[in-house]
Scaffold this active site. Structure first.
Site, PDB file in Angstrom:
ATOM      1  N   CYS A  52      39.927  42.199  36.987  1.00 33.06           N
ATOM      2  CA  CYS A  52      40.953  41.927  37.998  1.00 33.06           C
ATOM      3  C   CYS A  52      40.639  40.711  38.858  1.00 33.06           C
ATOM      4  O   CYS A  52      41.487  39.843  39.065  1.00 33.06           O
ATOM      5  CB  CYS A  52      41.219  43.158  38.856  1.00 33.06           C
ATOM      6  SG  CYS A  52      39.815  43.700  39.866  1.00 33.06           S
ATOM      7  N   HIS A 103      39.915  46.811  43.230  1.00 35.96           N
ATOM      8  CA  HIS A 103      40.922  46.221  42.347  1.00 35.96           C
ATOM      9  C   HIS A 103      41.759  45.223  43.136  1.00 35.96           C
ATOM     10  O   HIS A 103      42.054  45.444  44.313  1.00 35.96           O
ATOM     11  CB  HIS A 103      41.822  47.315  41.756  1.00 35.96           C
ATOM     12  CG  HIS A 103      42.721  46.822  40.673  1.00 35.96           C
ATOM     13  ND1 HIS A 103      42.249  46.321  39.482  1.00 35.96           N
ATOM     14  CD2 HIS A 103      44.078  46.742  40.606  1.00 35.96           C
ATOM     15  CE1 HIS A 103      43.276  45.958  38.722  1.00 35.96           C
ATOM     16  NE2 HIS A 103      44.396  46.208  39.390  1.00 35.96           N
ATOM     17  N   HIS A 115      48.167  41.663  37.662  1.00 41.41           N
ATOM     18  CA  HIS A 115      46.754  42.039  37.734  1.00 41.41           C
ATOM     19  C   HIS A 115      46.227  42.286  36.339  1.00 41.41           C
ATOM     20  O   HIS A 115      46.994  42.356  35.371  1.00 41.41           O
ATOM     21  CB  HIS A 115      46.573  43.286  38.608  1.00 41.41           C
ATOM     22  CG  HIS A 115      47.309  44.483  38.098  1.00 41.41           C
ATOM     23  ND1 HIS A 115      46.669  45.634  37.713  1.00 41.41           N
ATOM     24  CD2 HIS A 115      48.633  44.719  37.908  1.00 41.41           C
ATOM     25  CE1 HIS A 115      47.565  46.537  37.326  1.00 41.41           C
ATOM     26  NE2 HIS A 115      48.766  46.006  37.412  1.00 41.41           N
TER      27      HIS A 115
END
Length: 154
Positions: A52, A103, A115
């Site tokens: 990510c 994340h 993402h």
């Protein structure tokens, strides 16, 4: 030949008509769309595979914006932005591990963010998806007006 041309024009019309998550963005859209579908790779920072934060860094490097390597450290830069004030190019952060920010993604407008998901690779998801809604932590704005204009204008 005529059918092929009409098919291409129809496809272009649909894309230009705003069915994309990026109807008003050119450069950010192009950068993200170019890597959608790239597989997830832990520690990955290239088009061979992204995690990510590697994905976020890759996108922002396209606009000469340097970011730290990890999602946790990325969440410490720029200015905090309320969820209700998000604009294209803002960073969004989530607690997916139960141990704090783990994340990151790039807000692309319309309640969506791009993402690198460990299960889907680079993808676009809704902030309102139950999984992400429950785990949303914060957002940061890391670009000024000049860079923002380059990111979202044709």
């Amino acid at each position: 030949m005529k059918k092929a041309v009409l098919s291409i024009l129809a496809g272009m019309t649909i894309f230009a008509g705003g069915t994309s998550a990026f109807a008003s963005q050119a450069k950010l859209k192009e950068s993200v769309n170019a890597v959608v579908g790239t597989p997830y790779k832990y520690g990955g920072t290239t088009t061979k595979g992204f995690d990510c934060s590697g994905f976020v860094r890759y996108i922002f490097n396209k606009f000469d914006v340097s970011l730290p390597r990890t999602s946790k450290s990325q969440a410490a830069v720029g200015e905090k932005v309320a969820k209700s004030d998000l604009r294209e190019g803002d960073l969004v952060f989530f607690n997916t591990s139960g141990k704090g920010i783990s994340h990151a993604g790039v807000y692309v407008g319309g309640g969506k963010f791009a993402h690198s998901s460990s299960s889907k690779g680079v993808t676009i998801s809704k902030l309102s998806d139950s999984y992400y809604k429950k785990r949303y932590v914060t957002a940061r704005r890391v670009v000024g007006k000049k860079t923002y204009a380059k990111m979202v204008k044709a």
